[in-house]
Each structure stands twice: as structure tokens, then as C-alpha cells.
Design a protein around this motif. Structure first.
Motif, PDB file in Angstrom:
ATOM      1  N   UNK A 149       0.834  -1.206   0.000  1.00  0.00           N
ATOM      2  CA  UNK A 149       0.000   0.000   0.000  1.00  0.00           C
ATOM      3  C   UNK A 149       0.864   1.250   0.000  1.00  0.00           C
ATOM      4  N   UNK A 150       1.918   1.264   0.827  1.00  0.00           N
ATOM      5  CA  UNK A 150       2.789   2.439   0.894  1.00  0.00           C
ATOM      6  C   UNK A 150       3.553   2.631  -0.413  1.00  0.00           C
ATOM      7  N   UNK A 151       3.951   1.531  -1.052  1.00  0.00           N
ATOM      8  CA  UNK A 151       4.656   1.643  -2.330  1.00  0.00           C
ATOM      9  C   UNK A 151       3.717   2.197  -3.404  1.00  0.00           C
ATOM     10  N   UNK A 152       2.470   1.733  -3.415  1.00  0.00           N
ATOM     11  CA  UNK A 152       1.492   2.263  -4.375  1.00  0.00           C
ATOM     12  C   UNK A 152       1.277   3.755  -4.156  1.00  0.00           C
ATOM     13  N   UNK A 153       1.277   4.168  -2.891  1.00  0.00           N
ATOM     14  CA  UNK A 153       1.083   5.591  -2.583  1.00  0.00           C
ATOM     15  C   UNK A 153       2.259   6.425  -3.093  1.00  0.00           C
ATOM     16  N   UNK A 154       3.477   5.900  -2.942  1.00  0.00           N
ATOM     17  CA  UNK A 154       4.646   6.607  -3.455  1.00  0.00           C
ATOM     18  C   UNK A 154       4.576   6.704  -4.977  1.00  0.00           C
ATOM     19  N   UNK A 155       4.180   5.623  -5.627  1.00  0.00           N
ATOM     20  CA  UNK A 155       4.068   5.613  -7.083  1.00  0.00           C
ATOM     21  C   UNK A 155       3.015   6.610  -7.566  1.00  0.00           C
ATOM     22  N   UNK A 156       1.932   6.743  -6.828  1.00  0.00           N
ATOM     23  CA  UNK A 156       0.890   7.718  -7.184  1.00  0.00           C
ATOM     24  C   UNK A 156       1.447   9.133  -7.184  1.00  0.00           C
ATOM     25  N   UNK A 157       2.284   9.434  -6.176  1.00  0.00           N
ATOM     26  CA  UNK A 157       2.878  10.768  -6.106  1.00  0.00           C
ATOM     27  C   UNK A 157       3.813  11.018  -7.291  1.00  0.00           C
ATOM     28  N   UNK A 158       4.549   9.987  -7.675  1.00  0.00           N
ATOM     29  CA  UNK A 158       5.488  10.128  -8.780  1.00  0.00           C
ATOM     30  C   UNK A 158       4.764  10.281 -10.114  1.00  0.00           C
ATOM     31  N   UNK A 159       3.749   9.460 -10.330  1.00  0.00           N
ATOM     32  CA  UNK A 159       3.054   9.427 -11.616  1.00  0.00           C
ATOM     33  C   UNK A 159       1.948  10.465 -11.739  1.00  0.00           C
ATOM     34  N   UNK A 160       1.454  10.915 -10.602  1.00  0.00           N
ATOM     35  CA  UNK A 160       0.377  11.894 -10.628  1.00  0.00           C
ATOM     36  C   UNK A 160      -0.966  11.302 -10.994  1.00  0.00           C
ATOM     37  N   UNK A 161      -1.113  10.012 -10.775  1.00  0.00           N
ATOM     38  CA  UNK A 161      -2.391   9.341 -11.048  1.00  0.00           C
ATOM     39  C   UNK A 161      -2.511   8.125 -10.137  1.00  0.00           C
ATOM     40  N   UNK A 162      -3.713   7.585  -9.969  1.00  0.00           N
ATOM     41  CA  UNK A 162      -3.902   6.472  -9.027  1.00  0.00           C
ATOM     42  C   UNK A 162      -3.122   5.226  -9.423  1.00  0.00           C
ATOM     43  N   UNK A 163      -2.654   4.525  -8.417  1.00  0.00           N
ATOM     44  CA  UNK A 163      -2.036   3.211  -8.586  1.00  0.00           C
ATOM     45  C   UNK A 163      -2.738   2.272  -7.607  1.00  0.00           C
ATOM     46  N   UNK A 164      -3.354   1.238  -8.115  1.00  0.00           N
ATOM     47  CA  UNK A 164      -4.165   0.347  -7.292  1.00  0.00           C
ATOM     48  C   UNK A 164      -3.424  -0.963  -7.008  1.00  0.00           C
ATOM     49  N   UNK A 165      -3.529  -1.414  -5.765  1.00  0.00           N
ATOM     50  CA  UNK A 165      -2.999  -2.727  -5.402  1.00  0.00           C
ATOM     51  C   UNK A 165      -3.952  -3.801  -5.906  1.00  0.00           C
ATOM     52  N   UNK A 166      -3.409  -4.756  -6.642  1.00  0.00           N
ATOM     53  CA  UNK A 166      -4.209  -5.855  -7.166  1.00  0.00           C
ATOM     54  C   UNK A 166      -3.727  -7.147  -6.522  1.00  0.00           C
ATOM     55  N   UNK A 167      -4.559  -7.698  -5.645  1.00  0.00           N
ATOM     56  CA  UNK A 167      -4.183  -8.931  -4.947  1.00  0.00           C
ATOM     57  C   UNK A 167      -4.379 -10.137  -5.857  1.00  0.00           C
ATOM     58  N   UNK A 168      -3.316 -10.864  -6.075  1.00  0.00           N
ATOM     59  CA  UNK A 168      -3.386 -12.080  -6.878  1.00  0.00           C
ATOM     60  C   UNK A 168      -3.849 -13.214  -5.970  1.00  0.00           C
ATOM     61  N   UNK A 169      -4.918 -13.916  -6.310  1.00  0.00           N
ATOM     62  CA  UNK A 169      -5.414 -15.004  -5.462  1.00  0.00           C
ATOM     63  C   UNK A 169      -4.319 -16.028  -5.170  1.00  0.00           C
ATOM     64  N   UNK A 170      -4.173 -16.372  -3.885  1.00  0.00           N
ATOM     65  CA  UNK A 170      -3.104 -17.282  -3.489  1.00  0.00           C
ATOM     66  C   UNK A 170      -3.235 -18.645  -4.168  1.00  0.00           C
TER      67      UNK A 170
END
Length: 307
Positions: free
Chosen positions: A220-241
Motif C-alpha cells: 500500500x505504501x509503495x502504491x502511494x509513493x508511485x501515485x505521487x510520482x506518476x500523478x495518477x492512481x495506482x491500485x494494489x491488485x491482490x493475486x489469489x493465493x
């Protein structure tokens, strides 16, 4: 010091950066390789053709060297034996060669944080078992073990798929999104190795290594950092185990059938699922006077996402 260092894994991701760092600081490098590379970065390197199973090549590698840095290792394989042969037997062979050399006094083993949890995978077990060999030679050599967390940076292929996916607004999560893990930029990793090599008094012991972010990162924190860099949403997509396990088992079966070393195996999935791969670098910072990581993910990610 005679400023000569014996190096394995020079052509790998970390080794490539390490060679450049050592050359600029005046070290003479003797490196082991199956095939001599043509990259100009390696023009200053004295190459010893051979493998970790070749005693004569290892003797030539360490002859006249003050220190040995062991970066080479198997990170993929279709069986426990495949990892054991390279990571355990190969490490023992190199330790024996170094301890038998009249010039070598220091030995640094680049292990992995995975060695902290040897029950998870063949890779983790092999790294742990290789570490257990080190004390046998500590009477003759000043030995140290570095256990880096996830090492990333330009040229890294392991984490490239995650960075590429984030460019399109998605961060794949192969496990629980709240699992925590450390990360370290390759430049900081190499700087720590260089500081160990340059230390006037040998630095001995086992040390974990990441970028010093308290509590590490989660997806989640990495996605938030990426959002700041890219200037657009980055969503976490959980791959089913279940899906990951199925693909890993199929990949392992196919690897046996087609005779190739797989990276995604059931053991690797267990590594992904482990909830805590964070580090405490305070001891290493204390021992390596003047070293401290300088690159956080927030600093490095703009280049990695936009390159």
C-alpha cells in the motif's frame, strides 16, 4: 592492504555495480566467470575462467588477493540439490581456497534475508546452510555475512515487472498487502560492501541490510509513493493465493520436463507470503563508520517508473 580483491558474481546485477565502484576507488579486481563479458565496465578486471566447482580456478582467483567478496549464487532452480550445489558446496569450495591462500585475510559472503527463514524455500535453506559454513573458517579469515533485503535499481530484472505494472496504474500483490519488507538501492548495497572492504579493522559478523526506513514498506505504501510520482492512481491488485500456488506448481513441473531453472516455485510463493522481511541496520551502521543508506524508494522510484 595490497588493493586486490577476488570477486564472484561480477557479471550479476549487484556485481556489475560493485565492479564500477571498486575500479574507481583504485582496487584491482580478479573475477571468476564462466564466460568473459565484453561490457566496457569490465575492461579493468582480470578474469579467471571457471566455476565454483573448479579448485584450480578458485586457487587462481584468490592468489595474491587481500579479500574475497562472494556475490555469486543460484537464485532459481528446480530442486533442493540445484541450490545446494551452487550455494552451499560452491561457497565451501571458495572458503577453502581463500583460507589456503597466504594473502587472503578477509571474506565477505553476500547472503540473503531469506536465510533468516530457512524453512520457507530451497533457496532460503541453501543460503542458511552456506552461512553455517562461515564459522569453520573464521580462525583463518576475518569473515562477515551481509543479508540484504530486496535489492533494486537500474538493471534489476527481479523487480522490473512490478515497476512496469505500476506505470499502468496497477501494483500486483502476491500475498497480503500489509506484509512488510525492507528494500535497499543497489548503490547503497555496494557502498556498504565498499565500506567493509576499506575498513582499517576487519568488520566481522552477520548483518541485515536495507535502506533504513523504519518498519520497511508494504504494498500500500509503495502504491502511494508511485501515485505521487506518476500523478495518477495506482491500485494494489491482490493475486489469489490459489492461483499463485497453481502456477508455481505447474512451473516447477514444466521446469523438470523442459530442464530449465524456474524462478517461481512453491517455495518462492512462501517467501512472498511471509509477513515480515524488515531489517535493523543499526549494528551495521555502527560497525561501518561513515556508511549509511542515502537512497529511499521515494527518491529512486521516479527514475525507475519513468525510464
Amino acid at each position: 592492504m595490497n588493493k586486490t580483491v577476488a570477486l564472484t558474481g561480477a557479471t550479476g546485477f549487484i556485481g556489475h555495480v560493485l565492479v564500477a565502484r571498486l575500479v574507481t576507488s583504485g582496487w584491482k579486481i580478479r573475477a571468476l566467470a564462466r564466460k568473459i563479458p565484453s561490457d566496457r565496465v569490465f575492461s579493468e578486471v582480470e578474469w579467471i575462467p571457471g566455476e565454483l566447482s573448479c579448485d584450480s580456478a578458485l586457487s587462481a582467483l584468490v592468489s595474491g588477493a587481500e579479500a574475497v567478496i562472494h556475490c555469486a549464487g543460484a537464485i532459481r532452480g528446480e530442486s533442493q540439490d540445484a541450490f545446494f550445489h551452487t550455494n552451499v558446496v560452491g561457497t565451501k569450495n571458495l572458503l577453502q581456497a581463500a583460507s589456503g591462500s597466504s594473502s587472503c585475510s578477509r571474506f565477505l559472503y553476500i547472503s540473503s534475508l531469506a536465510a533468516r527463514e530457512p524453512h520457507l524455500s530451497w533457496y532460503a535453506r541453501s543460503k542458511f546452510e552456506a552461512e553455517q559454513l562461515i564459522p569453520e573458517f573464521s580462525g583463518r579469515l576475518a569473515t562477515a555475512i551481509f543479508r540484504p533485503a530486496a535489492v533494486y535499481g537500474p538493471g534489476d530484472k527481479a523487480m522490473q515487472p512490478f515497476f512496469q505494472a505500476m506505470r499502468y496504474g496497477v501494483l500486483p500483490v502476491p500475498g497480503n498487502s500489509s506484509n512488510r519488507f525492507g528494500m535497499v538501492h543497489v548503490d547503497d548495497m555496494v557502498a556498504a560492501v565498499h565500506a567493509w572492504l576499506e575498513a582499517k579493522q576487519p568488520v566481522k559478523g552477520t548483518y541485515e541490510l536495507d535502506d533504513g526506513t523504519p518498519g520497511g514498506y508494504d504494498y500500500v505504501s509503495i502504491a502511494a509513493i508511485a501515485e505521487q510520482v506518476l500523478g495518477r492512481p495506482v491500485y494494489c491488485f491482490s493475486i489469489p493465493l490459489g492461483a499463485i500456488h497453481t502456477v508455481a506448481r505447474f512451473n516447477l513441473w514444466l521446469a523438470h520436463l523442459l530442464n530449465y531453472p524456474p524462478i517461481l516455485t512453491p517455495g518462492k510463493v512462501k517467501e512472498f507470503q511471509h509477513p515480515d522481511w524488515t531489517c535493523d541496520i543499526s549494528l551495521l551502521e555502527k560497525e561501518l563508520a561513515g556508511w549509511s543508506p542515502v537512497t529511499k524508494l521515494q527518491t529512486a522510484l521516479p527514475l525507475l517508473l519513468k525510464s
